[in-house]
Design a protein around this motif. Structure first.
Motif, PDB file in Angstrom:
ATOM      1  N   PHE A  69       0.832  -1.200   0.000  1.00  0.00           N
ATOM      2  CA  PHE A  69       0.000   0.000   0.000  1.00  0.00           C
ATOM      3  C   PHE A  69       0.871   1.256   0.000  1.00  0.00           C
ATOM      4  O   PHE A  69       0.521   2.265  -0.616  1.00  0.00           O
ATOM      5  N   ALA A  70       2.003   1.193   0.658  1.00  0.00           N
ATOM      6  CA  ALA A  70       2.917   2.336   0.659  1.00  0.00           C
ATOM      7  C   ALA A  70       3.399   2.635  -0.755  1.00  0.00           C
ATOM      8  O   ALA A  70       3.473   3.792  -1.177  1.00  0.00           O
ATOM      9  N   ASP A  71       3.695   1.571  -1.507  1.00  0.00           N
ATOM     10  CA  ASP A  71       4.204   1.752  -2.871  1.00  0.00           C
ATOM     11  C   ASP A  71       3.140   2.322  -3.808  1.00  0.00           C
ATOM     12  O   ASP A  71       3.419   3.225  -4.598  1.00  0.00           O
ATOM     13  N   ILE A  72       1.932   1.797  -3.715  1.00  0.00           N
ATOM     14  CA  ILE A  72       0.920   2.172  -4.704  1.00  0.00           C
ATOM     15  C   ILE A  72       0.081   3.374  -4.280  1.00  0.00           C
ATOM     16  O   ILE A  72      -0.609   3.961  -5.110  1.00  0.00           O
ATOM     17  N   ALA A  73       0.132   3.757  -2.989  1.00  0.00           N
ATOM     18  CA  ALA A  73      -0.780   4.809  -2.532  1.00  0.00           C
ATOM     19  C   ALA A  73      -0.089   5.902  -1.709  1.00  0.00           C
ATOM     20  O   ALA A  73       0.041   7.051  -2.144  1.00  0.00           O
ATOM     21  N   ASN A  75       3.000   6.745  -0.778  1.00  0.00           N
ATOM     22  CA  ASN A  75       4.152   7.475  -1.310  1.00  0.00           C
ATOM     23  C   ASN A  75       3.763   8.402  -2.463  1.00  0.00           C
ATOM     24  O   ASN A  75       4.460   9.375  -2.738  1.00  0.00           O
ATOM     25  N   LYS A  76       2.675   8.090  -3.141  1.00  0.00           N
ATOM     26  CA  LYS A  76       2.206   8.955  -4.222  1.00  0.00           C
ATOM     27  C   LYS A  76       1.457  10.161  -3.669  1.00  0.00           C
ATOM     28  O   LYS A  76       1.655  11.293  -4.101  1.00  0.00           O
ATOM     29  N   VAL A  77       0.573   9.889  -2.693  1.00  0.00           N
ATOM     30  CA  VAL A  77      -0.247  10.976  -2.142  1.00  0.00           C
ATOM     31  C   VAL A  77       0.608  11.988  -1.394  1.00  0.00           C
ATOM     32  O   VAL A  77       0.380  13.193  -1.479  1.00  0.00           O
ATOM     33  N   ILE A  78       1.626  11.500  -0.688  1.00  0.00           N
ATOM     34  CA  ILE A  78       2.480  12.395   0.105  1.00  0.00           C
ATOM     35  C   ILE A  78       3.222  13.370  -0.800  1.00  0.00           C
ATOM     36  O   ILE A  78       3.688  14.425  -0.387  1.00  0.00           O
ATOM     37  N   LYS A  79       3.319  12.967  -2.105  1.00  0.00           N
ATOM     38  CA  LYS A  79       3.979  13.833  -3.085  1.00  0.00           C
ATOM     39  C   LYS A  79       2.955  14.619  -3.900  1.00  0.00           C
ATOM     40  O   LYS A  79       3.216  15.037  -5.018  1.00  0.00           O
ATOM     41  N   ASN A  80       1.765  14.764  -3.321  1.00  0.00           N
ATOM     42  CA  ASN A  80       0.686  15.560  -3.921  1.00  0.00           C
ATOM     43  C   ASN A  80       0.134  14.977  -5.229  1.00  0.00           C
ATOM     44  O   ASN A  80      -0.324  15.707  -6.096  1.00  0.00           O
ATOM     45  N   ASN A  86      -9.780   1.032  -5.178  1.00  0.00           N
ATOM     46  CA  ASN A  86     -10.446   0.037  -4.340  1.00  0.00           C
ATOM     47  C   ASN A  86      -9.386  -0.871  -3.747  1.00  0.00           C
ATOM     48  O   ASN A  86      -8.484  -1.336  -4.449  1.00  0.00           O
ATOM     49  N   TYR A  87      -9.510  -1.134  -2.448  1.00  0.00           N
ATOM     50  CA  TYR A  87      -8.449  -1.892  -1.765  1.00  0.00           C
ATOM     51  C   TYR A  87      -9.058  -2.708  -0.634  1.00  0.00           C
ATOM     52  O   TYR A  87     -10.096  -2.347  -0.076  1.00  0.00           O
ATOM     53  N   LYS A  88      -8.373  -3.795  -0.307  1.00  0.00           N
ATOM     54  CA  LYS A  88      -8.835  -4.639   0.801  1.00  0.00           C
ATOM     55  C   LYS A  88      -8.109  -4.260   2.091  1.00  0.00           C
ATOM     56  O   LYS A  88      -6.881  -4.247   2.140  1.00  0.00           O
ATOM     57  N   LEU A  89      -8.907  -3.954   3.135  1.00  0.00           N
ATOM     58  CA  LEU A  89      -8.366  -3.681   4.473  1.00  0.00           C
ATOM     59  C   LEU A  89      -9.017  -4.641   5.466  1.00  0.00           C
ATOM     60  O   LEU A  89      -9.862  -5.460   5.091  1.00  0.00           O
ATOM     61  N   LYS A  90      -8.621  -4.519   6.743  1.00  0.00           N
ATOM     62  CA  LYS A  90      -9.034  -5.526   7.729  1.00  0.00           C
ATOM     63  C   LYS A  90      -9.809  -4.899   8.880  1.00  0.00           C
ATOM     64  O   LYS A  90      -9.399  -3.899   9.471  1.00  0.00           O
ATOM     65  N   HIS A  91     -10.948  -5.519   9.218  1.00  0.00           N
ATOM     66  CA  HIS A  91     -11.745  -5.150  10.390  1.00  0.00           C
ATOM     67  C   HIS A  91     -11.046  -5.667  11.647  1.00  0.00           C
ATOM     68  O   HIS A  91     -10.192  -6.558  11.587  1.00  0.00           O
TER      69      HIS A  91
END
Length: 389
Positions: A69-73, A75-80, A86-91
């Motif tokens: 998630f760091a690679d695909i999301a 690190n991109k957002v932090i660079k504006n 859509n992604y799978k997360l855990k309850h």
């Protein structure tokens, strides 16, 4: 005044953040959860104080997923860079949640604000829909194969019925040939007896002798022509031929006429079509012959004395029509809707097969795309063959 505006803006932000229908949380550059709203807590099953200050790996499926998630999301957002996926997360209870997540960087503090929407139910519905489509596709393939199998069985059955019908026709053909041959064979026999007697008595002249031999040759030619007529008549054709209703009727009449004369059945024609068209010539003529033969059998069964068959041709809208009418007593009302059924016959125990009218309808309806109709008339029956223009 500026202080009041800032306070109002802060109040608005708090209302949006904490009362929003979507989950909102903020993480720092080390991906520690700094803030979240109530919707986010409910979505993942945590209390506020259970998740604040915790690493984001608490809602990731695994360490690998956390790094991915760091690679695909992140690190991109932090660079504006804009992001929405859509992604799978855990309850908290371990259940997998499908999330629509989008992020924006808060550049001053090097933080990221994430907005999450639970789309688990929608993904499940899409999965079910996809599975349903796959099942339908598999079912369609199965049904298509079953249809092919059934069509193959029907074709095989039709071939068997055609073969059975041909055997019946061969029997009828031999019977008709016997009638056609009886007179010339008798004449040949009488002539040869006369010649033999003349030779024995030595009482003849060359001219009369040759004349009698010439008669024998004519009788023999008649027998040969009869065989050719029957062979051509009963030969199936794969291609359509140019013909007319009158020719089709005459072909059948010429084959059966000697028998009709023997049984004192009168046959009349009324031709009003006289138009050439393409069709399966022999097959349609065989249907005409079969209908004439049915009338002949009905005359015998009902003991009719003044037997009449009328054959008419005419044009009716988009059809060339040939009708065969008799005064053989007619078809009983209770069986009118069954006469074209396979193996239905009123002649059981009388050499009836129940395939004549069935095969006749198959030829006219399926092979020629026409119609074969039957109805009761006064003292008899009327069958009509309708071939499309």
């Amino acid at each position: 005044m500026a202080i009041i505006d800032i306070e109002k803006n802060h109040e608005r932000f708090e209302k949006i953040f904490f009362n929003s229908g979507v989950g909102i949380f903020i993480v720092d550059k080390k991906r520690i959860i700094m803030e979240c709203n109530e919707t986010f807590c409910k979505m993942f099953g945590y209390k506020y104080n259970e998740i604040i200050g915790k690493s984001c790996d608490i809602i990731q499926l695994s360490e690998t997923a956390y790094m991915h998630f760091a690679d695909i999301a992140f690190n991109k957002v932090i660079k504006n860079k804009a992001l929405c996926l859509n992604y799978k997360l855990k309850h908290k209870n371990g259940k997998i949640l499908w999330i629509r997540i989008s992020g924006d960087s808060i550049s001053v503090k090097e933080e990221v604000l994430w907005i999450v929407i639970d789309i688990t139910k929608r993904v499940a519905m899409e999965k079910k829909l996809k599975e349903s489509k796959l099942k339908i596709n598999r079912l369609n393939k199965t049904l298509n194969q079953e249809v092919k199998n059934q069509l193959a069985l029907i074709r095989e059955k039709d071939e068997q019925l055609q073969y059975q019908s041909r055997l019946v026709q061969m029997g009828e053909m031999l019977n008709m040939i016997a009638h056609q041959w009886r007179q010339p064979l008798g004449a040949i026999s009488a002539t040869t007896s006369f010649l033999s007697t003349s030779l024995m008595l030595n009482d003849f002249d060359k001219s009369s002798f040759l004349n009698e031999i010439d008669k024998i040759e004519k009788y023999a030619k008649h027998l040969s022509d009869t065989i050719d007529d029957f062979r051509n008549f009963f030969k199936l054709t794969k291609n359509k031929e140019t013909t007319s209703l009158e020719e089709l009727a005459n072909m059948a009449i010429n084959i059966v006429k000697p028998i009709l004369q023997t049984k004192k059945i009168k046959i009349y024609t009324k031709y009003n079509c006289n138009t050439s068209f393409l069709t399966y010539k022999n097959e349609v003529s065989q249907v005409v012959l079969n209908l004439i033969k049915n009338s002949q059998d009905a005359f015998l069964e009902n003991q009719i004395t003044d037997c009449i068959i009328e054959i008419s041709t005419y044009i009716q809208k988009s059809y060339f029509c040939l009708s065969i009418k008799d005064n053989a007593g007619g078809i009983k009302e209770e069986i009118m809707d069954k006469i074209f059924d396979l193996y239905f016959s009123t002649k059981h125990g009388k050499n009836g097969t129940g395939i004549g009218l069935y095969m006749s309808k198959i030829i006219i309806q399926d092979h020629c795309q026409g119609k074969l109709e039957a109805r009761r008339i006064k003292n008899g029956s009327l069958f009509t063959i309708k071939l499309p223009k």
